[in-house]
Motif scaffolding. Structure first.
Motif, mmCIF file in Angstrom:
data_model
loop_
_atom_site.group_PDB
_atom_site.id
_atom_site.type_symbol
_atom_site.label_atom_id
_atom_site.label_comp_id
_atom_site.label_asym_id
_atom_site.label_seq_id
_atom_site.Cartn_x
_atom_site.Cartn_y
_atom_site.Cartn_z
ATOM 1 N N ALA A 141 0.844 -1.202 0.000
ATOM 2 C CA ALA A 141 0.000 0.000 0.000
ATOM 3 C C ALA A 141 0.878 1.249 0.000
ATOM 4 O O ALA A 141 2.038 1.198 0.429
ATOM 5 C CB ALA A 141 -0.906 -0.013 1.231
ATOM 6 N N PRO A 142 0.341 2.369 -0.501
ATOM 7 C CA PRO A 142 1.117 3.612 -0.523
ATOM 8 C C PRO A 142 1.720 3.928 0.847
ATOM 9 O O PRO A 142 1.106 3.661 1.889
ATOM 10 C CB PRO A 142 0.077 4.665 -0.929
ATOM 11 N N GLY A 143 2.936 4.489 0.832
ATOM 12 C CA GLY A 143 3.627 4.820 2.086
ATOM 13 C C GLY A 143 4.589 3.735 2.525
ATOM 14 O O GLY A 143 5.410 3.944 3.415
ATOM 15 N N ARG A 144 4.506 2.560 1.891
ATOM 16 C CA ARG A 144 5.397 1.448 2.258
ATOM 17 C C ARG A 144 6.639 1.449 1.380
ATOM 18 O O ARG A 144 6.704 2.141 0.361
ATOM 19 C CB ARG A 144 4.656 0.122 2.085
ATOM 20 N N ARG A 145 7.599 0.586 1.791
ATOM 21 C CA ARG A 145 8.855 0.439 1.039
ATOM 22 C C ARG A 145 8.952 -1.012 0.575
ATOM 23 O O ARG A 145 8.737 -1.936 1.368
ATOM 24 C CB ARG A 145 9.998 0.811 1.984
ATOM 25 N N ALA A 146 9.277 -1.212 -0.697
ATOM 26 C CA ALA A 146 9.239 -2.576 -1.248
ATOM 27 C C ALA A 146 10.487 -2.898 -2.053
ATOM 28 O O ALA A 146 11.097 -2.023 -2.675
ATOM 29 C CB ALA A 146 8.001 -2.754 -2.130
ATOM 30 N N LEU A 147 10.842 -4.187 -2.040
ATOM 31 C CA LEU A 147 11.966 -4.709 -2.813
ATOM 32 C C LEU A 147 11.447 -5.667 -3.873
ATOM 33 O O LEU A 147 10.658 -6.569 -3.578
ATOM 34 C CB LEU A 147 12.926 -5.466 -1.875
ATOM 35 N N ASP A 148 11.923 -5.488 -5.119
ATOM 36 C CA ASP A 148 11.606 -6.393 -6.237
ATOM 37 C C ASP A 148 12.834 -7.275 -6.461
ATOM 38 O O ASP A 148 13.897 -6.793 -6.855
ATOM 39 C CB ASP A 148 11.287 -5.559 -7.482
ATOM 40 N N VAL A 149 12.687 -8.572 -6.215
ATOM 41 C CA VAL A 149 13.815 -9.512 -6.326
ATOM 42 C C VAL A 149 13.764 -10.199 -7.691
ATOM 43 O O VAL A 149 12.776 -10.845 -8.027
ATOM 44 C CB VAL A 149 13.738 -10.550 -5.179
ATOM 45 N N GLY A 150 14.848 -10.066 -8.475
ATOM 46 C CA GLY A 150 14.870 -10.623 -9.831
ATOM 47 C C GLY A 150 14.020 -9.785 -10.755
ATOM 48 O O GLY A 150 13.152 -10.292 -11.468
ATOM 49 N N CYS A 151 14.277 -8.494 -10.780
ATOM 50 C CA CYS A 151 13.367 -7.535 -11.442
ATOM 51 C C CYS A 151 13.320 -7.678 -12.947
ATOM 52 O O CYS A 151 12.362 -7.199 -13.574
ATOM 53 C CB CYS A 151 13.743 -6.110 -11.067
ATOM 54 N N GLY A 152 14.357 -8.304 -13.584
ATOM 55 C CA GLY A 152 14.371 -8.331 -15.046
ATOM 56 C C GLY A 152 14.306 -6.912 -15.579
ATOM 57 O O GLY A 152 14.836 -5.982 -14.960
ATOM 58 N N PRO A 153 13.623 -6.699 -16.717
ATOM 59 C CA PRO A 153 13.548 -5.332 -17.248
ATOM 60 C C PRO A 153 12.593 -4.428 -16.484
ATOM 61 O O PRO A 153 12.497 -3.246 -16.782
ATOM 62 C CB PRO A 153 13.083 -5.535 -18.688
ATOM 63 N N GLY A 154 11.847 -4.987 -15.498
ATOM 64 C CA GLY A 154 11.128 -4.088 -14.598
ATOM 65 C C GLY A 154 9.613 -4.100 -14.624
ATOM 66 O O GLY A 154 8.994 -3.106 -14.250
ATOM 67 N N ALA A 155 8.995 -5.220 -14.990
ATOM 68 C CA ALA A 155 7.523 -5.248 -15.033
ATOM 69 C C ALA A 155 6.919 -4.987 -13.646
ATOM 70 O O ALA A 155 6.030 -4.129 -13.496
ATOM 71 C CB ALA A 155 7.042 -6.603 -15.559
ATOM 72 N N LEU A 156 7.407 -5.711 -12.639
ATOM 73 C CA LEU A 156 6.895 -5.506 -11.272
ATOM 74 C C LEU A 156 7.392 -4.170 -10.718
ATOM 75 O O LEU A 156 6.634 -3.449 -10.055
ATOM 76 C CB LEU A 156 7.343 -6.687 -10.380
ATOM 77 N N THR A 157 8.646 -3.844 -10.984
ATOM 78 C CA THR A 157 9.206 -2.579 -10.483
ATOM 79 C C THR A 157 8.351 -1.403 -10.960
ATOM 80 O O THR A 157 8.073 -0.478 -10.190
ATOM 81 C CB THR A 157 10.649 -2.384 -11.002
ATOM 82 N N THR A 158 7.927 -1.448 -12.225
ATOM 83 C CA THR A 158 7.109 -0.364 -12.796
ATOM 84 C C THR A 158 5.821 -0.175 -12.003
ATOM 85 O O THR A 158 5.434 0.952 -11.668
ATOM 86 C CB THR A 158 6.768 -0.684 -14.272
ATOM 87 N N GLU A 159 5.177 -1.286 -11.687
ATOM 88 C CA GLU A 159 3.903 -1.202 -10.948
ATOM 89 C C GLU A 159 4.140 -0.746 -9.508
ATOM 90 O O GLU A 159 3.331 -0.010 -8.945
ATOM 91 C CB GLU A 159 3.184 -2.558 -10.982
ATOM 92 N N LEU A 160 5.263 -1.177 -8.909
ATOM 93 C CA LEU A 160 5.583 -0.731 -7.550
ATOM 94 C C LEU A 160 5.844 0.777 -7.533
ATOM 95 O O LEU A 160 5.389 1.487 -6.629
ATOM 96 C CB LEU A 160 6.805 -1.490 -7.013
ATOM 97 N N VAL A 161 6.567 1.265 -8.545
ATOM 98 C CA VAL A 161 6.860 2.703 -8.616
ATOM 99 C C VAL A 161 5.560 3.493 -8.784
ATOM 100 O O VAL A 161 5.377 4.542 -8.160
ATOM 101 C CB VAL A 161 7.848 2.988 -9.774
ATOM 102 N N ALA A 162 4.645 2.983 -9.598
ATOM 103 C CA ALA A 162 3.366 3.680 -9.812
ATOM 104 C C ALA A 162 2.591 3.811 -8.503
ATOM 105 O O ALA A 162 1.912 4.808 -8.257
ATOM 106 C CB ALA A 162 2.528 2.933 -10.850
ATOM 107 N N LEU A 163 2.727 2.814 -7.636
ATOM 108 C CA LEU A 163 1.973 2.816 -6.377
ATOM 109 C C LEU A 163 2.704 3.550 -5.251
ATOM 110 O O LEU A 163 2.088 4.273 -4.462
ATOM 111 C CB LEU A 163 1.720 1.352 -5.957
#
Ligand SMILES: C[S@@+](CC[C@H](N)C(=O)[O-])C[C@H]1O[C@@H](n2cnc3c(N)ncnc32)[C@H](O)[C@@H]1O
Length: 265
Positions: free
Chosen positions: A39-61
Protein backbone atom coordinates in the motif's frame (compact mmCIF):
# COMPACT_ATOMS: atom_id res chain seq x y z
CA UNK A 1 29.49 -4.21 -11.71
CA UNK A 2 30.23 -7.89 -12.37
CA UNK A 3 27.42 -10.37 -13.03
CA UNK A 4 26.37 -12.91 -10.41
CA UNK A 5 25.02 -16.49 -10.83
CA UNK A 6 21.39 -16.95 -11.94
CA UNK A 7 21.47 -14.79 -15.04
CA UNK A 8 22.06 -17.60 -17.57
CA UNK A 9 19.07 -17.44 -19.96
CA UNK A 10 18.15 -13.81 -19.33
CA UNK A 11 21.04 -12.03 -21.04
CA UNK A 12 18.96 -11.59 -24.20
CA UNK A 13 17.69 -8.11 -25.18
CA UNK A 14 15.07 -6.76 -22.81
CA UNK A 15 12.82 -5.87 -25.76
CA UNK A 16 12.66 -9.56 -26.70
CA UNK A 17 11.81 -10.44 -23.08
CA UNK A 18 9.06 -7.77 -23.16
CA UNK A 19 7.55 -9.51 -26.20
CA UNK A 20 7.82 -12.93 -24.53
CA UNK A 21 6.51 -13.53 -21.00
CA UNK A 22 6.98 -9.81 -20.33
CA UNK A 23 3.61 -9.27 -22.07
CA UNK A 24 1.85 -10.74 -19.07
CA UNK A 25 4.04 -8.89 -16.56
CA UNK A 26 2.01 -5.77 -15.74
CA UNK A 27 -1.23 -7.59 -15.01
CA UNK A 28 0.59 -10.27 -13.02
CA UNK A 29 2.48 -7.61 -11.05
CA UNK A 30 -0.74 -5.88 -10.04
CA UNK A 31 -2.11 -9.20 -8.76
CA UNK A 32 1.12 -9.90 -6.85
CA UNK A 33 1.13 -6.41 -5.30
CA UNK A 34 -2.48 -6.91 -4.26
CA UNK A 35 -1.77 -10.35 -2.74
CA UNK A 36 1.23 -8.93 -0.87
CA UNK A 37 -0.92 -6.18 0.64
CA UNK A 38 1.44 -3.47 -0.65
CA UNK A 39 0.00 0.00 0.00
CA UNK A 40 1.12 3.61 -0.52
CA UNK A 41 3.63 4.82 2.09
CA UNK A 42 5.40 1.45 2.26
CA UNK A 43 8.86 0.44 1.04
CA UNK A 44 9.24 -2.58 -1.25
CA UNK A 45 11.97 -4.71 -2.81
CA UNK A 46 11.61 -6.39 -6.24
CA UNK A 47 13.81 -9.51 -6.33
CA UNK A 48 14.87 -10.62 -9.83
CA UNK A 49 13.37 -7.53 -11.44
CA UNK A 50 14.37 -8.33 -15.05
CA UNK A 51 13.55 -5.33 -17.25
CA UNK A 52 11.13 -4.09 -14.60
CA UNK A 53 7.52 -5.25 -15.03
CA UNK A 54 6.89 -5.51 -11.27
CA UNK A 55 9.21 -2.58 -10.48
CA UNK A 56 7.11 -0.36 -12.80
CA UNK A 57 3.90 -1.20 -10.95
CA UNK A 58 5.58 -0.73 -7.55
CA UNK A 59 6.86 2.70 -8.62
CA UNK A 60 3.37 3.68 -9.81
CA UNK A 61 1.97 2.82 -6.38
CA UNK A 62 4.78 3.82 -4.00
CA UNK A 63 7.08 6.24 -5.87
CA UNK A 64 10.61 5.48 -7.07
CA UNK A 65 12.32 6.43 -3.78
CA UNK A 66 10.35 3.75 -1.95
CA UNK A 67 11.34 0.95 -4.34
CA UNK A 68 14.56 -1.06 -4.64
CA UNK A 69 15.31 -3.93 -7.04
CA UNK A 70 17.95 -6.60 -7.52
CA UNK A 71 18.74 -8.58 -10.66
CA UNK A 72 21.71 -10.89 -11.42
CA UNK A 73 21.74 -10.22 -15.20
CA UNK A 74 23.64 -6.98 -15.81
CA UNK A 75 21.82 -6.05 -19.08
CA UNK A 76 18.44 -6.60 -17.42
CA UNK A 77 19.47 -4.55 -14.38
CA UNK A 78 20.73 -1.76 -16.67
CA UNK A 79 17.41 -1.73 -18.55
CA UNK A 80 15.39 -1.59 -15.34
CA UNK A 81 17.58 1.26 -14.04
CA UNK A 82 17.22 3.26 -17.26
CA UNK A 83 13.46 2.70 -17.45
CA UNK A 84 12.86 3.66 -13.83
CA UNK A 85 15.13 6.52 -12.74
CA UNK A 86 15.31 6.94 -8.98
CA UNK A 87 14.90 3.24 -8.19
CA UNK A 88 17.88 1.68 -6.39
CA UNK A 89 18.63 -1.20 -8.82
CA UNK A 90 21.54 -3.43 -7.84
CA UNK A 91 23.19 -6.39 -9.59
CA UNK A 92 22.68 -9.13 -7.01
CA UNK A 93 20.94 -12.46 -6.48
CA UNK A 94 18.18 -13.33 -4.01
CA UNK A 95 20.51 -15.62 -2.08
CA UNK A 96 22.70 -12.68 -0.97
CA UNK A 97 20.59 -9.52 -0.82
CA UNK A 98 22.68 -6.36 -0.37
CA UNK A 99 20.39 -4.85 2.28
CA UNK A 100 20.21 -4.81 6.07
CA UNK A 101 17.70 -6.68 8.19
CA UNK A 102 14.10 -5.39 8.14
CA UNK A 103 14.91 -2.74 5.49
CA UNK A 104 11.57 -3.18 3.66
CA UNK A 105 7.87 -3.58 4.38
CA UNK A 106 7.53 -6.03 1.49
CA UNK A 107 9.83 -8.28 -0.55
CA UNK A 108 8.33 -9.55 -3.82
CA UNK A 109 9.60 -11.84 -6.58
CA UNK A 110 7.77 -12.25 -9.88
CA UNK A 111 8.60 -15.40 -11.89
CA UNK A 112 11.94 -15.79 -10.13
CA UNK A 113 11.76 -18.38 -7.32
CA UNK A 114 12.11 -21.33 -9.73
CA UNK A 115 15.23 -19.77 -11.31
CA UNK A 116 17.05 -19.24 -8.02
CA UNK A 117 20.08 -21.48 -7.53
CA UNK A 118 19.05 -21.98 -3.88
CA UNK A 119 15.34 -21.11 -3.46
CA UNK A 120 15.16 -21.80 0.31
CA UNK A 121 18.13 -19.46 0.86
CA UNK A 122 16.60 -16.86 -1.48
CA UNK A 123 13.27 -16.83 0.36
CA UNK A 124 15.04 -16.72 3.75
CA UNK A 125 16.91 -13.65 2.53
CA UNK A 126 13.64 -12.06 1.40
CA UNK A 127 12.29 -12.69 4.90
CA UNK A 128 15.43 -11.27 6.54
CA UNK A 129 15.21 -7.93 4.71
CA UNK A 130 11.47 -7.57 5.50
CA UNK A 131 10.37 -6.07 8.83
CA UNK A 132 8.20 -8.04 11.27
CA UNK A 133 4.58 -7.65 10.18
CA UNK A 134 5.63 -7.14 6.56
CA UNK A 135 4.99 -9.62 3.75
CA UNK A 136 7.05 -11.80 1.40
CA UNK A 137 5.25 -12.76 -1.81
CA UNK A 138 6.06 -14.40 -5.12
CA UNK A 139 4.40 -15.49 -8.36
CA UNK A 140 5.38 -18.56 -10.41
CA UNK A 141 3.82 -19.88 -13.62
CA UNK A 142 1.63 -22.95 -13.65
CA UNK A 143 4.04 -24.59 -16.11
CA UNK A 144 2.41 -28.00 -15.75
CA UNK A 145 -1.07 -26.77 -16.56
CA UNK A 146 -2.46 -23.46 -17.66
CA UNK A 147 0.45 -21.24 -18.68
CA UNK A 148 -0.79 -21.68 -22.24
CA UNK A 149 2.21 -20.27 -24.15
CA UNK A 150 4.89 -22.35 -22.42
CA UNK A 151 2.72 -25.45 -21.95
CA UNK A 152 1.90 -25.61 -25.68
CA UNK A 153 5.54 -24.93 -26.53
CA UNK A 154 6.85 -27.86 -24.48
CA UNK A 155 4.03 -30.14 -25.66
CA UNK A 156 5.10 -29.33 -29.24
CA UNK A 157 8.75 -30.03 -28.37
CA UNK A 158 7.94 -33.45 -26.88
CA UNK A 159 5.62 -34.38 -29.78
CA UNK A 160 8.53 -33.91 -32.20
CA UNK A 161 11.28 -35.28 -29.96
CA UNK A 162 10.34 -37.27 -26.82
CA UNK A 163 13.82 -36.70 -25.38
CA UNK A 164 12.90 -32.99 -25.15
CA UNK A 165 10.75 -33.92 -22.15
CA UNK A 166 13.87 -33.53 -20.02
CA UNK A 167 13.89 -29.82 -20.87
CA UNK A 168 10.15 -29.32 -20.25
CA UNK A 169 9.81 -26.56 -17.65
CA UNK A 170 6.67 -28.32 -16.40
CA UNK A 171 8.95 -31.17 -15.30
CA UNK A 172 12.15 -29.33 -14.47
CA UNK A 173 10.92 -26.32 -12.53
CA UNK A 174 10.54 -26.75 -8.81
CA UNK A 175 8.18 -24.77 -6.58
CA UNK A 176 5.58 -24.39 -9.34
CA UNK A 177 2.69 -26.22 -7.69
CA UNK A 178 0.64 -24.70 -4.85
CA UNK A 179 1.79 -27.39 -2.38
CA UNK A 180 5.48 -27.10 -3.12
CA UNK A 181 5.40 -23.31 -3.25
CA UNK A 182 3.46 -23.08 0.01
CA UNK A 183 5.90 -25.53 1.59
CA UNK A 184 8.81 -23.33 0.58
CA UNK A 185 7.16 -20.33 2.24
CA UNK A 186 6.44 -22.26 5.46
CA UNK A 187 9.94 -23.76 5.61
CA UNK A 188 11.39 -20.25 5.29
CA UNK A 189 9.64 -19.45 8.58
CA UNK A 190 6.86 -17.27 7.17
CA UNK A 191 3.49 -17.17 8.95
CA UNK A 192 -0.11 -17.17 7.65
CA UNK A 193 1.04 -18.68 4.36
CA UNK A 194 -1.48 -18.49 1.57
CA UNK A 195 -1.24 -19.67 -2.07
CA UNK A 196 -3.78 -18.47 -4.62
CA UNK A 197 -4.26 -18.68 -8.39
CA UNK A 198 -4.36 -15.77 -10.81
CA UNK A 199 -5.12 -15.86 -14.54
CA UNK A 200 -3.64 -13.10 -16.71
CA UNK A 201 -3.78 -12.52 -20.47
CA UNK A 202 -1.67 -11.20 -23.33
CA UNK A 203 -2.55 -10.05 -26.84
CA UNK A 204 -0.62 -11.00 -29.99
CA UNK A 205 -0.75 -9.46 -33.47
CA UNK A 206 -0.47 -12.93 -34.97
CA UNK A 207 1.65 -16.08 -34.65
CA UNK A 208 4.88 -14.43 -35.94
CA UNK A 209 4.58 -11.88 -33.14
CA UNK A 210 4.45 -14.74 -30.60
CA UNK A 211 7.28 -16.73 -32.21
CA UNK A 212 9.92 -13.98 -32.57
CA UNK A 213 11.27 -14.12 -28.96
CA UNK A 214 11.79 -17.89 -29.25
CA UNK A 215 14.18 -17.29 -32.16
CA UNK A 216 16.11 -14.80 -30.04
CA UNK A 217 16.54 -17.38 -27.28
CA UNK A 218 14.69 -15.75 -24.38
CA UNK A 219 14.32 -17.91 -21.25
CA UNK A 220 14.64 -21.72 -21.16
CA UNK A 221 12.09 -22.27 -23.96
CA UNK A 222 13.76 -19.73 -26.22
CA UNK A 223 17.20 -21.17 -25.43
CA UNK A 224 15.90 -24.60 -26.52
CA UNK A 225 14.36 -23.29 -29.76
CA UNK A 226 17.34 -21.11 -30.70
CA UNK A 227 19.78 -24.02 -30.24
CA UNK A 228 17.92 -26.29 -32.72
CA UNK A 229 19.18 -26.73 -36.29
CA UNK A 230 17.04 -24.59 -38.60
CA UNK A 231 14.97 -27.47 -40.05
CA UNK A 232 13.99 -28.74 -36.61
CA UNK A 233 13.27 -25.19 -35.45
CA UNK A 234 10.96 -24.70 -38.43
CA UNK A 235 9.16 -27.96 -37.59
CA UNK A 236 8.76 -26.86 -33.98
CA UNK A 237 7.41 -23.50 -35.10
CA UNK A 238 4.80 -25.22 -37.30
CA UNK A 239 3.85 -27.67 -34.54
CA UNK A 240 3.41 -24.87 -31.98
CA UNK A 241 1.28 -22.88 -34.41
CA UNK A 242 -0.88 -25.94 -35.04
CA UNK A 243 -1.29 -26.67 -31.33
CA UNK A 244 -2.20 -23.08 -30.49
CA UNK A 245 -4.61 -23.14 -33.45
CA UNK A 246 -3.76 -19.54 -34.37
CA UNK A 247 -2.70 -17.84 -37.59
CA UNK A 248 -1.88 -14.35 -38.83
CA UNK A 249 -4.82 -12.60 -37.16
CA UNK A 250 -4.66 -11.11 -33.64
CA UNK A 251 -5.41 -13.44 -30.74
CA UNK A 252 -5.24 -13.56 -26.96
CA UNK A 253 -3.70 -16.20 -24.66
CA UNK A 254 -4.25 -16.66 -20.94
CA UNK A 255 -1.72 -17.80 -18.37
CA UNK A 256 -2.25 -19.06 -14.84
CA UNK A 257 0.22 -18.31 -12.06
CA UNK A 258 0.37 -19.28 -8.41
CA UNK A 259 0.97 -16.52 -5.88
CA UNK A 260 2.42 -17.33 -2.44
CA UNK A 261 2.25 -14.84 0.39
CA UNK A 262 3.48 -15.03 3.97
CA UNK A 263 3.93 -12.70 6.93
CA UNK A 264 7.19 -12.03 8.72
CA UNK A 265 6.94 -12.54 12.48
C1 LIG B 1 11.27 -14.81 -15.90
S1 LIG B 1 12.35 -13.53 -15.45
C2 LIG B 1 11.29 -12.48 -14.46
C3 LIG B 1 11.71 -11.03 -14.50
C4 LIG B 1 10.73 -10.05 -13.83
N1 LIG B 1 10.61 -10.32 -12.42
C5 LIG B 1 9.38 -10.08 -14.51
O1 LIG B 1 8.40 -10.41 -13.86
O2 LIG B 1 9.32 -9.78 -15.70
C6 LIG B 1 13.35 -14.29 -14.22
C7 LIG B 1 14.39 -13.33 -13.67
O3 LIG B 1 15.00 -13.92 -12.53
C8 LIG B 1 16.35 -13.56 -12.53
N2 LIG B 1 17.07 -14.48 -11.62
C9 LIG B 1 17.60 -15.68 -11.91
N3 LIG B 1 18.19 -16.19 -10.81
C10 LIG B 1 18.02 -15.31 -9.82
C11 LIG B 1 18.41 -15.26 -8.46
N4 LIG B 1 19.10 -16.26 -7.90
N5 LIG B 1 18.07 -14.17 -7.74
C12 LIG B 1 17.37 -13.17 -8.29
N6 LIG B 1 16.97 -13.14 -9.58
C13 LIG B 1 17.28 -14.20 -10.34
C14 LIG B 1 16.74 -13.66 -14.00
O4 LIG B 1 17.94 -13.02 -14.32
C15 LIG B 1 15.51 -13.03 -14.65
O5 LIG B 1 15.63 -11.64 -14.81
Amino acid sequence: MSEVPGAATFRTPAEAYDRHVGRYGGELARALIDAGGVAPGRRALDVGCGPGALTTELVALLGAEQVAAVEPSTPMADTCRSRLPGVDVQVAAAEALPFGDAAFDHALAQLVVNFMSDPPAGVREMRRVTRPGGTVAAAVWDYVGEMTLLRRFWDAVVALDPSGAEEDEGRRMRFCTPDELGGLWSTAGLADVDVSAVVVAADYDGFEDLWHPFEVGVGPAGAYAAALPSERRAALKAELRRRLDVGDDPFRLTARAWIARGRVT
